[in-house]
Motif scaffolding. Sequence first.
Motif, PDB file in Angstrom:
ATOM      1  N   TYR A 235      39.690  42.462  35.644  1.00  0.00           N
ATOM      2  CA  TYR A 235      38.883  43.335  35.481  1.00  0.00           C
ATOM      3  C   TYR A 235      37.406  42.458  35.850  1.00  0.00           C
ATOM      4  CZ  TYR A 235      34.646  45.905  33.702  1.00  0.00           C
ATOM      5  OH  TYR A 235      33.435  46.464  33.337  1.00  0.00           O
ATOM      6  N   GLU A 236      37.115  41.309  35.116  1.00  0.00           N
ATOM      7  CA  GLU A 236      35.920  40.399  35.311  1.00  0.00           C
ATOM      8  C   GLU A 236      35.740  39.964  36.845  1.00  0.00           C
ATOM      9  OE1 GLU A 236      34.906  38.184  31.350  1.00  0.00           O
ATOM     10  OE2 GLU A 236      36.766  37.754  32.529  1.00  0.00           O
ATOM     11  N   LEU A 237      37.212  39.597  37.495  1.00  0.00           N
ATOM     12  CA  LEU A 237      37.105  39.375  38.787  1.00  0.00           C
ATOM     13  C   LEU A 237      36.854  40.451  39.986  1.00  0.00           C
ATOM     14  CD1 LEU A 237      39.891  36.856  38.238  1.00  0.00           C
ATOM     15  CD2 LEU A 237      37.596  36.022  38.779  1.00  0.00           C
TER      16      LEU A 237
ATOM     17  N   PHE B  67      43.773  36.507  42.374  1.00  0.00           N
ATOM     18  CA  PHE B  67      44.927  36.235  41.362  1.00  0.00           C
ATOM     19  C   PHE B  67      44.954  34.975  40.715  1.00  0.00           C
ATOM     20  CE2 PHE B  67      47.349  40.057  43.308  1.00  0.00           C
ATOM     21  CZ  PHE B  67      46.806  40.983  42.496  1.00  0.00           C
ATOM     22  N   ASP B  68      44.789  33.885  41.550  1.00  0.00           N
ATOM     23  CA  ASP B  68      44.892  32.450  41.213  1.00  0.00           C
ATOM     24  C   ASP B  68      43.872  31.948  39.994  1.00  0.00           C
ATOM     25  OD1 ASP B  68      42.944  32.338  42.986  1.00  0.00           O
ATOM     26  OD2 ASP B  68      43.448  30.729  44.006  1.00  0.00           O
ATOM     27  N   ALA B  69      42.852  32.864  39.977  1.00  0.00           N
ATOM     28  CA  ALA B  69      41.863  32.765  38.747  1.00  0.00           C
ATOM     29  C   ALA B  69      42.148  33.346  37.539  1.00  0.00           C
ATOM     30  CB  ALA B  69      40.378  33.106  39.499  1.00  0.00           C
TER      31      ALA B  69
ATOM     32  N   ALA C 239      42.610  27.887  35.565  1.00  0.00           N
ATOM     33  CA  ALA C 239      41.795  28.011  36.423  1.00  0.00           C
ATOM     34  C   ALA C 239      40.167  27.575  35.934  1.00  0.00           C
ATOM     35  CB  ALA C 239      41.643  29.404  37.197  1.00  0.00           C
ATOM     36  N   ALA C 240      40.046  27.226  34.712  1.00  0.00           N
ATOM     37  CA  ALA C 240      38.887  27.184  33.877  1.00  0.00           C
ATOM     38  C   ALA C 240      38.695  25.516  34.140  1.00  0.00           C
ATOM     39  CB  ALA C 240      38.993  27.525  32.739  1.00  0.00           C
TER      40      ALA C 240
ATOM     41  N   GLU D  66      34.061  31.938  30.327  1.00  0.00           N
ATOM     42  CA  GLU D  66      34.927  33.083  30.302  1.00  0.00           C
ATOM     43  C   GLU D  66      36.452  32.524  30.872  1.00  0.00           C
ATOM     44  OE1 GLU D  66      33.347  35.501  34.174  1.00  0.00           O
ATOM     45  OE2 GLU D  66      32.520  36.070  32.295  1.00  0.00           O
ATOM     46  N   GLY D  67      36.617  31.915  31.899  1.00  0.00           N
ATOM     47  CA  GLY D  67      37.833  31.413  32.499  1.00  0.00           C
ATOM     48  C   GLY D  67      38.960  31.024  31.706  1.00  0.00           C
ATOM     49  N   VAL D  68      38.251  30.261  30.456  1.00  0.00           N
ATOM     50  CA  VAL D  68      39.507  29.763  29.480  1.00  0.00           C
ATOM     51  C   VAL D  68      40.285  30.610  28.861  1.00  0.00           C
ATOM     52  CG1 VAL D  68      38.078  27.534  29.314  1.00  0.00           C
ATOM     53  CG2 VAL D  68      37.750  29.656  27.674  1.00  0.00           C
TER      54      VAL D  68
END
Length: 311
Positions: A192-194, A245-247, A252-253, A276-278
């Motif tokens: 959702y964030e992406l 999708f790879d994020a 990815a963080a 937020e990526g973690v």
Amino acid sequence: MDSLNRMALELADEALEFTEELDVGAFELDNGATVIDFGVEHRGGLEAGLLLAELQTAGLATVQTRVDDVAGATFPHVELACDRPAVALLGAQKAGWELTVDDYEGLGSGPARALVAREGEYEAIDYVDAFEFAVLALESDAYPTEAAAEQVADLADVNAESVYLPAYRTASVAGSVTAAARAAELALFRLYELGYDPTNVLTASGSAPVAPVAGDEEEAIGRTNDALAYGGRVHLTVTEDFEEFDAVPSSAAERYGQPFADIFADADWDASAVDEGVFGPAQVTIDVTGGPTYALGEVREDLLAEGFGVA
């Protein structure tokens, strides 16, 4: 579909009926709101934690345990499966209500959020609840107060005596169990964030190890996040492909690979100051119907062992 809060209320009633068997407590505040103690003063346990995780998803997910290992040590793992992930995980389970009043502070999850529906996710999933009862699970090291219950009642537009507040510490069995049940929710929220439409997700399954109960809240926050970021596994079935999708997985963080106790300490324990990526799960498989299947990220047992204190 039926009201999320009505379905969650049935599970809250189950907890109230079996308080002794579950080792949970319950009491009414002066304004009539009901507090259910899953892990503040009462011990609770695996079954109490599973029931709380079901309540947080309004009964729209199947939640169970299995036994597996982490770096050679045996740990319970929580598995969650859901066929209505957008509503159940983003609309209910997500911990999106920072409840703060003069005498109380807690992080709220559960279907009462859908009665307020001010978070952007509700527009994305096209769902707003309407019901005369509100069920909000609160993660805090203290019991919710009368003022906290009044704030929930006011925002959810219900009477205070119609508010149910399951409560638990992060440093409790229920805290570790319900955190482990969030692997799929983290993946959906990252999507959702992406910018991905969460209603394109048809099914969601996730698992993660149950972190050892820590001695204090800060250590518990570190361990439960380690369990997800380095041990969470998720499978999603989706209808549309996506370039990012790879994020989704935690790998990815930028801060990937560090214990969450260190990550949070560097941010002065302010989650909003953390990348937020973690907060993605360790490993994600995304199956695009009629298209490719993406296998992303990896489980890191070495980091789990470090965070869990496995000797």
